[in-house]
Design a protein around this motif. Sequence first.
Motif: not given
Lengths: 330, 491
Positions: B63-85
Amino acid sequence: MKMTPALAMVGSLLVFWASVLVAIILPAITMTETPSTAWRPWTSAETAGHDLYVKNGCSYCHSLYVRVSDWDLGADRIAERGDYAGQNPAILGTERTGPDLSQDGGEHPDDWHWAHFTNPRYTRPLSLMPSWEFLGWPAVSNLTAYVQSLGSRDADYRVARQQRWKAPAVRAYAGGPDVNVDWLHAQVPAGWLAMPNPYPATEAALQRGQKIYEGFCLNCHGPVGDGQGVAEKYLSPPPLNFTTLKRHLAQGRYVGGLFYYQIMNGITGTAMPYFKHELESEKIWDVSNFMAVRFLGYTDAGTAPRGIEAAYEPAWSNAFQSLAPKGVRP
Amino acid sequence: MTLATQTHGTAKAFLAAGAFWFLAGTVFGLIAAIHLVAPEFFNNVPFLVFGRTRPVHVNTVIFGFTASTLIGCAYYYVPALLRTPLWSERLGWVSWFSWNLTVLSGFFTFPFGFTQGREYAEYLWIFDVSLVVAMLAMIVNFTMTVATRIENVLYVSVWYALGACLWSAANYPIGNVMWHPLTGALPGLLDSVFLWFYGHNLVGMLLTPLSIAVVYYVVPRVARTPLYSHTLSLIGFWTLVSMYAHIGGHHILQAPIPNWLKTISVVDSVAMIVPVFTVLVNVWLTARGHGARLWRDPAARFIMAGTAWYLVTCIQGPLQSLPSIQKVTHFTNWTIGHAHIAVLGFSGMIALGGLWHILPLVTGRPLHSPRLVNLQFALLTFGLAGFFAVLTAAGLIQGEAWHNGETVYRVLPEIAVYMALRAMFGVSILAASAIGLYVAIMSLRPAPGSVPATSCGTSLHPAPNSVPATSCGGTPKSSCTATVPDQEAAP
């Protein structure tokens, strides 16, 4: 196929919930909780012990079910669904760094467990289990109660047998070394009492015996075989002082078969477990010779009666003080 | 602009937390490993006893290392891929606090004997609630970001991110039996059916989709080529959710659970080869011809190594679900080896790849030291490969010995050397996690006199030369160009 938000979210969630239906809801509806014939409810001490088992992560090293393919402890009782009725939670375990415990109840008397929980190496010198001394009392007592309940009614049967034999064993010890040795001998079938160790106590055999002694016997019977191992203060009756058997030489009695039988079978009611699961024949004969030579100062190895020498046997004469005339077997 | 509303603030916070938990969780892993070499090393230190440190390690790295890091990535690429904040950075921070509260709780509950005791479901009920709140916050945030999106097409990474949140928000309460707050368990053998449905899906429905999403995001960007096939990504997504979710029974295959449950667990465990190979074929055919580019990029090197570990894990997984093989491997260190290549080799390597790829995008500056990242890769690869090899060997020794009549106790000396080697390889993994935390901190630290990191907000808008993603057409080489302009945000 275009992935729309509705398809990606609602669609995939529907597929996931279909899995929940199959793998969660169907078992919840169909799995019955009928207690097995061995099942019984826990006492309050056993419940408290189970709580400690859960909270201290015992389940990370011990499993609680015997499989069809298992040979180890409890192999005579394959786990049934009804064994777990009402247990909350029944943690089956995923690792066996230690043995399966589902049938451990009554394998040992309570005092063995007290020594074992204080420091597992007191009773099992090669164990990787942590010491649980810090839990203190009554936690260790409750944990012991829980472990002694594992196997339910089958465990009760074994625990009752431990208790049945504990009283005469304690009484015999209290009677002094002569009474104790006589009582111990009286529990060994006659054929074994008249049997010398059939295998030569060569230097290699003694070294093998020493390794077995260190891995299984050391911390109860002690490094010099006087029964003063580190576990001694926890055990009643205490471990046997082997040097009390020195008289056998003068009395012309055998020790080989005696040692073999007691190591193989254990002495139920005392902390002496049976080792027939763990040690095959040669290892028991070797450790018997080791104990005889190192702690008693003699061995009856090579003494009649015995059969044809095993094919591997080297030319060996019993240089240890022995019942046998020296050089009887060239 | 406050911390709570700063662009990419949530992503940065999750990435930093992931890097920290990697070190903290691995420290506890090493403590546990030392117990198996020298059981009296921390004798009678209650909070360091094996049974209490192991759950800290396991839950923190998942939950700490793997999931947190992957969620951090998602918080970036989801908005980026949708071209919206991101719809709400504030809500993102809510999810960060409640998620990390749960992870933190492990350090202050398990070592002191406060645990629900079921493997992977140890967190106390109140912290279960906290974790679910975090997932619900993510679902709302990502759903609203989708609803307010500028880019019409949903790229495959977005599907997986949405799916992971939705599935896990359902999986977690079921597996933790959250309607029984005191025990977090059901009475009887049924509890194990619930537990291993959940335990299996913790990897399959949370770590796997989030990891695959990062692979699908990073590989085409670094290779500077569109994704190989939209069709394959569709097959991979739908077969994952339809076949992975109900096979947790293979964890208790030899226990007295219903035979029909065992049967579907084994059959669809083997069928897992379909989603795994479709994803791998899709990614590797995307990468084909761009190997040098991927290898020279420190982040993509992690990602490609992660896909290799995925292959090994997912050949091993279906095989060890077969009764005739599991008869030998179950209950042994083989399983521990498998768990480590799944969580650290597959998900962990990919999480780190995502971390090192996305950190420059959210800070607007290059990584502090690509050389140290490469050193981390080397230490991690050495440590994990050795770890996997010795535990697999130890597991085979244990399993074969037990299966031929030796007792557990008799086999302990036979695995002693492997336990020592495992701790040694663990030191290498620990060193890798420490280096990672250092690089992450140095990269996130505001550079003196530099332009504020928010300049990378430009990545939210399509670059003039970008081609709109057209994955709806289903034709190969069409679906990933939407992500490429993001790279221009990094100076």
